[in-house]
Write an enzyme that holds these catalytic residues in place. Structure first.
Site, short mmCIF file in Angstrom:
data_model
loop_
_atom_site.label_atom_id
_atom_site.label_comp_id
_atom_site.label_asym_id
_atom_site.label_seq_id
_atom_site.Cartn_x
_atom_site.Cartn_y
_atom_site.Cartn_z
N ASP A 38 0.86 -1.19 0.00
CA ASP A 38 0.00 0.00 0.00
C ASP A 38 0.89 1.24 0.00
O ASP A 38 1.99 1.22 0.59
CB ASP A 38 -0.93 0.02 1.22
CG ASP A 38 -2.12 0.95 1.03
OD1 ASP A 38 -3.25 0.45 0.90
OD2 ASP A 38 -1.92 2.19 0.98
N THR A 49 -11.53 3.51 4.07
CA THR A 49 -11.68 2.75 5.32
C THR A 49 -11.45 3.62 6.55
O THR A 49 -12.09 3.44 7.58
CB THR A 49 -10.71 1.55 5.34
OG1 THR A 49 -10.95 0.74 4.20
CG2 THR A 49 -10.88 0.72 6.60
N HIS A 224 -18.71 12.14 -0.65
CA HIS A 224 -19.81 12.02 0.31
C HIS A 224 -19.46 12.95 1.46
O HIS A 224 -18.45 12.76 2.14
CB HIS A 224 -19.96 10.58 0.78
CG HIS A 224 -20.69 10.42 2.08
ND1 HIS A 224 -21.95 10.93 2.28
CD2 HIS A 224 -20.34 9.82 3.24
CE1 HIS A 224 -22.34 10.65 3.51
NE2 HIS A 224 -21.37 9.97 4.11
N TYR A 255 -28.10 11.19 6.97
CA TYR A 255 -28.13 10.30 8.14
C TYR A 255 -27.51 11.01 9.34
O TYR A 255 -26.74 11.97 9.20
CB TYR A 255 -27.39 8.98 7.86
CG TYR A 255 -25.91 9.12 7.60
CD1 TYR A 255 -24.99 9.27 8.64
CD2 TYR A 255 -25.41 9.07 6.30
CE1 TYR A 255 -23.62 9.39 8.40
CE2 TYR A 255 -24.05 9.19 6.05
CZ TYR A 255 -23.17 9.35 7.11
OH TYR A 255 -21.82 9.46 6.86
N TYR A 532 -30.08 -25.94 -26.67
CA TYR A 532 -30.29 -25.08 -25.49
C TYR A 532 -29.58 -25.74 -24.33
O TYR A 532 -29.74 -26.94 -24.09
CB TYR A 532 -31.77 -24.89 -25.17
CG TYR A 532 -31.97 -24.29 -23.79
CD1 TYR A 532 -31.72 -22.94 -23.56
CD2 TYR A 532 -32.32 -25.10 -22.71
CE1 TYR A 532 -31.85 -22.40 -22.30
CE2 TYR A 532 -32.46 -24.55 -21.43
CZ TYR A 532 -32.21 -23.21 -21.24
OH TYR A 532 -32.34 -22.67 -19.97
N ASP A 545 -27.42 -19.64 -19.06
CA ASP A 545 -28.14 -20.55 -19.94
C ASP A 545 -28.21 -19.86 -21.29
O ASP A 545 -28.38 -18.65 -21.37
CB ASP A 545 -29.50 -20.94 -19.38
CG ASP A 545 -30.53 -19.83 -19.49
OD1 ASP A 545 -30.18 -18.67 -19.19
OD2 ASP A 545 -31.68 -20.11 -19.86
N GLU A 647 -35.65 -17.53 -34.72
CA GLU A 647 -34.70 -16.44 -34.59
C GLU A 647 -33.98 -16.34 -35.91
O GLU A 647 -33.50 -17.35 -36.45
CB GLU A 647 -33.71 -16.70 -33.44
CG GLU A 647 -34.33 -16.59 -32.06
CD GLU A 647 -33.38 -16.91 -30.93
OE1 GLU A 647 -32.18 -17.16 -31.22
OE2 GLU A 647 -33.81 -16.93 -29.77
#
Length: 836
Positions: A38, A49, A224, A255, A532, A545, A647
């Site tokens: 770091d 953090t 923020h 908040y 399929y 799928d 299709e």
């Protein structure tokens, strides 16, 4: 300080809560020779953090985010760094109260304690709050705060104690070396590290590091604002860090959270303030830390006034003052989800855009993924491979996060569409669709007609059969025209734009081996056959799928949904044997797809081609080229709406002409253009067809989804061993189709479920399946041909009986439902006669 090692099995870049969680879980799974670096000092290297407010509300409408959060809370509790305080989300408007009722649905679906309470209950728990403007609140008793710096130190120390980790702070990454498509080393100002694996887990700096390897990590560092007011006499002298529940003033987008003798006030109501990762100041340039930027009071003043009105005696007490105020940086993405997984560079992983509430869960999931190829918690919606090329642009991320920031505490409809950075991918017939009054929804950058206003005249034709919805929420981002289009398709035919389909070819001597290894279904079929197939992970859960066409002995074409298509492309690409000559070529921008379905579909297609498209000559699950005038079309006999049809795959340059010819030829037969509202919902749900990301995910099995076939192919495939075991095990949950029997609410207005609602006993009792999960609606939609609103949900085997009477909870009211199918048998045309 440890010196930078010259080599490592894995280098983790980042020592915030995400990097620390990851090194801990890698060590737990047996990894050794881990190096963590770091640019900042420990234990607080200067990222988010160190300054985040660190509270955790467990309920999210996303199951994936909720599961990661719940897992994280368990880990924080085990480390002794979590303090439960409870929390309120308060409502000032009836619209917000409705959203809190929807939040209750998610809480019940995920099994999290919660209740709706009145202002007096809030006042009892938080005596210094003014409740005059409060209509009600969502009370979540398991909300709490975490000491994330302490948690990170504990996890890092555990990995060190296991002999698995070397941590080097105060070292800056200067480059990443990629050779032959694989990560090879990390360059730092303290020396270079040869590495087999590298994980970018450095929060707001992640895009900058990713760029060093040519990998886009499309998050944006976003401000923020937060202040801390104190000392407050009502809080002074109390034991511990927090004694009162946290307040989320949802309509004010703010908040209030106790921190010792102070009250923190945070805001998501100000303008979106974004920073380029390269412009974040260095540690030396920062007064506090690189992610604690100078406070811009003008942006915060309106929220400060609202907070004073909510807690006047506390925030306005004598001696209380603003003691700390920052524009704190956090990571936001265009879709609000983290960015996890292996990038297109082999061995280079990401764990970015992760907040403290889900960080340990993410650390565990990514470590499992790196170790086993899959994780216990399904993190598919966070996969970095989900991003298409246009998603990876900084401009896209900037525009979408600007729009998304205000939604952090906003009321977001499940079908809500983004307004920014649209029209990135347009079908060749887009202008024609605009002329038809198409209402466009976006998928993977494609503008897809959801319905056509030109079909509004059908509303009078079908009357109440279009199942109109009275309530604004139920009908938002919806139109009864969808159901009218559905009914016309069932009567005549519909032409559907499927341009968003992802299409790629796998060609070469290892093509068969590749698709056989990837797909569950047998792919060693004669050329001209359509397959399929599910695609599984190693534990037998769904990761997709899709359909595969065998176009030649060594030529397969994969067709899959646009939203998940880039992930599927990576899945198949990863299975191509190294060193061979087999290639994967993405044809999505070259080949367009148009659907033609309905009882008149064969007549329409026959009228524009001289090829034989009769049932005898062109059976189901077959594909071949046909000529439509001068246009060559690859026609595939398959259906996702339960109707006869095809299709049709065509060159992009010919797609607009084919579209026009089909509509012109179809007009005498009553055919119309039909939107994705029919294709993706009404047509699908009448047939009980499963959808990936709804019914099918990595925590469900083929057997539970009712999709098992009599035999399993002998050829090996990913997940085969797990799938064979699942076929022998007693069922723990069963995917069922349910119909709503009465939509009438207490107000007398009919309400229509949208998805995500809990399924309960008829009197409101909780159900639990063999996995310990509570049933919820995976898909919901109109079934106009049945005159019913249909729901799909996994039920405990005891309730998976046709005719079982249950209830669905929608906006905190119970509506009666009945089980109509307990397998893949559809409620509409169960014998599939219409497709023949």
């Amino acid at each position: 300080m440890a010196a930078v090692p010259s080599s490592a099995k894995v280098v983790v870049i980042g020592a915030g809560i995400v990097g620390n969680s990851l090194v801990h879980h890698l060590a737990e799974l047996g990894w050794r020779d881990i190096v963590q670096i770091d640019q900042g000092p420990l234990p607080n290297p200067g990222g988010s953090t160190g300054h985040a407010s660190n509270f955790i509300f467990p309920v999210d409408h996303s199951r994936e985010m909720t599961d990661l959060t719940l897992d994280s809370v368990k880990q924080y509790e085990e480390m002794g760094v979590f303090t439960q305080s409870g929390g309120f989300e308060i409502a000032r408007t009836e619209e917000r109260m409705e959203e809190l009722r929807r939040r209750m649905s998610s809480a019940k679906a995920w099994g999290i304690p919660a209740e709706l309470v009145g202002p007096e209950f809030v006042k009892e728990k938080v005596p210094f709050i003014e409740t005059d403007a409060i209509l009600g609140a969502f009370w979540s008793p398991t909300v709490g705060v975490v000491d994330s710096l302490r948690a990170g130190t504990i996890m890092r120390d555990r990995a060190i104690a296991a002999g698995a980790l070397t941590t080097v702070p105060n070292v800056e990454v200067t480059g990443l070396d990629v050779e032959d498509g694989r990560i090879r080393r990390v360059r730092t100002d303290g020396g270079d590290i040869d590495a087999e694996h590298v994980v970018i887990a450095c929060g707001v700096w992640s895009p900058k590091i990713g760029d060093m390897a040519g990998v886009s990590i499309p998050l944006y560092p976003t401000v923020h604002q937060m202040i801390s007011v104190g000392p407050c006499p009502q809080l002074s002298g109390l034991p511990g860090e927090i004694n009162f529940p946290i307040i989320r003033d949802m309509d004010a987008l703010c908040y209030e959270r106790q921190h010792g003798a102070d009250m923190e006030v945070g805001s998501y109501a100000h303008r979106a303030i974004l920073h380029e990762p390269e412009d974040i100041p260095t540690i030396e340039q920062s007064k506090l830390s690189p992610t604690e930027l100078p406070f811009t009071s003008d942006d915060f003043d309106p929220q400060l006034e609202t907070a004073y009105e909510l807690m006047p005696d506390l925030l306005g007490a004598d001696g209380a003052e603003i003691r700390y105020a920052i524009n704190g940086l956090l990571s936001l993405t265009a879709d609000g989800m983290p960015i996890l997984g292996e990038s297109q560079v082999k061995g280079l992983w990401t764990a970015a855009a992760v907040w403290i509430k889900e960080a340990p869960g993410v650390g565990r999931a990514v470590a499992e993924w790196m170790t086993h190829g899959h994780s216990e918690i399904d993190v598919a919606m966070s996969d970095i491979a989900r991003f298409h090329d246009h998603h990876q642009r900084r401009e896209h991320a900037r525009l979408r996060t600007t729009e998304a920031f205000i939604k952090t505490y906003g009321i977001v409809h499940p079908a809500e569409q983004y307004a920014s950075d649209r029209n990135q991918r347009l079908a060749p017939m887009h202008e024609s669709q605009k002329d038809l009054g198409a209402v466009f929804f976006e998928t993977a950058g494609w503008e897809r007609p959801h319905w056509y206003e030109s079909n509004a005249g059908l509303l009078a034709t079908y009357g109440d059969a279009v199942m109109p919805r009275e309530h604004e929420w139920d009908s938002r981002w919806w139109s009864p025209i969808i159901n009218a289009e559905h009914l016309r398709m069932r009567e005549a035919a519909g032409v559907i734009d499927l341009s968003a389909f992802q299409v790629f070819d796998i060609v070469g001597p290892e093509a068969l081996e590749t698709v056989q290894r990837t797909c569950v279904a047998q792919c060693d079929v004669t050329p001209g056959k359509v397959i399929y197939t599910p695609v599984l992970d190693g534990k037998g859960g769904f990761i997709s799928d899709l359909t595969v066409m065998r176009l030649g002995d060594d030529h397969f074409r994969v067709v899959t949904g646009g939203a998940h298509g880039t992930v599927d492309r990576k899945t198949f690409g990863d299975q191509i044997p190294a060193g061979g000559s087999t290639t994967l070529t993405d044809l999505t921008s070259e080949i367009d797809t148009i659907g033609l379905w309905g009882p008149k579909a064969r007549d329409i297609l026959a009228s524009v081609t001289s090829d034989d498209v009769s049932g005898e000559a062109f059976g189901m699950l077959n594909c071949r080229e046909i000529q439509v005038g001068d246009i060559t079309v690859l026609a595939s006999r398959i259906s996702y709406v339960g109707e006869l049809g095809w299709e049709l795959y065509v060159k992009m340059s010919d797609a607009a002409a084919l579209w026009s010819r089909l509509l012109e030829a179809g007009e005498p037969h009553g055919a119309i253009p039909v939107g994705i509202g029919v294709y993706g919902t009404t047509g699908r749900i009448e047939k009980g067809y499963r959808a990936y990301g709804a019914e099918l995910d990595a925590e469900r099995s083929i057997v539970e989804a009712g999709m098992q076939r009599p035999k399993v192919k002998a050829a090996d495939f990913v997940g085969r061993e797990a799938y064979l075991a699942q076929r022998e095990e007693p069922l723990r949950t069963v995917l069922c189709t349910l119909t709503v029997e009465d939509h009438t609410s207490k107000s007398g207005m009919k309400r229509y479920m949208l998805g995500g609602e809990p399924i309960l006993t008829r009197d409101g009792g909780t159900l639990t399946d063999g996995h310990g999960r509570h049933p919820y609606v995976t898909s919901a939609g109109s079934a106009p041909s049945l005159g019913k609103h249909v729901l799909l949900a996994y039920l405990p085997p005891e309730q998976a009986v046709i005719g079982t009477e249950l209830a669905v909870s929608y906006m905190e009211e119970l509506y009666p439902v009945v089980v109509g199918s307990i397998d893949a048998t559809s409620l509409f045309d169960p014998e599939n006669e219409r497709m023949r």
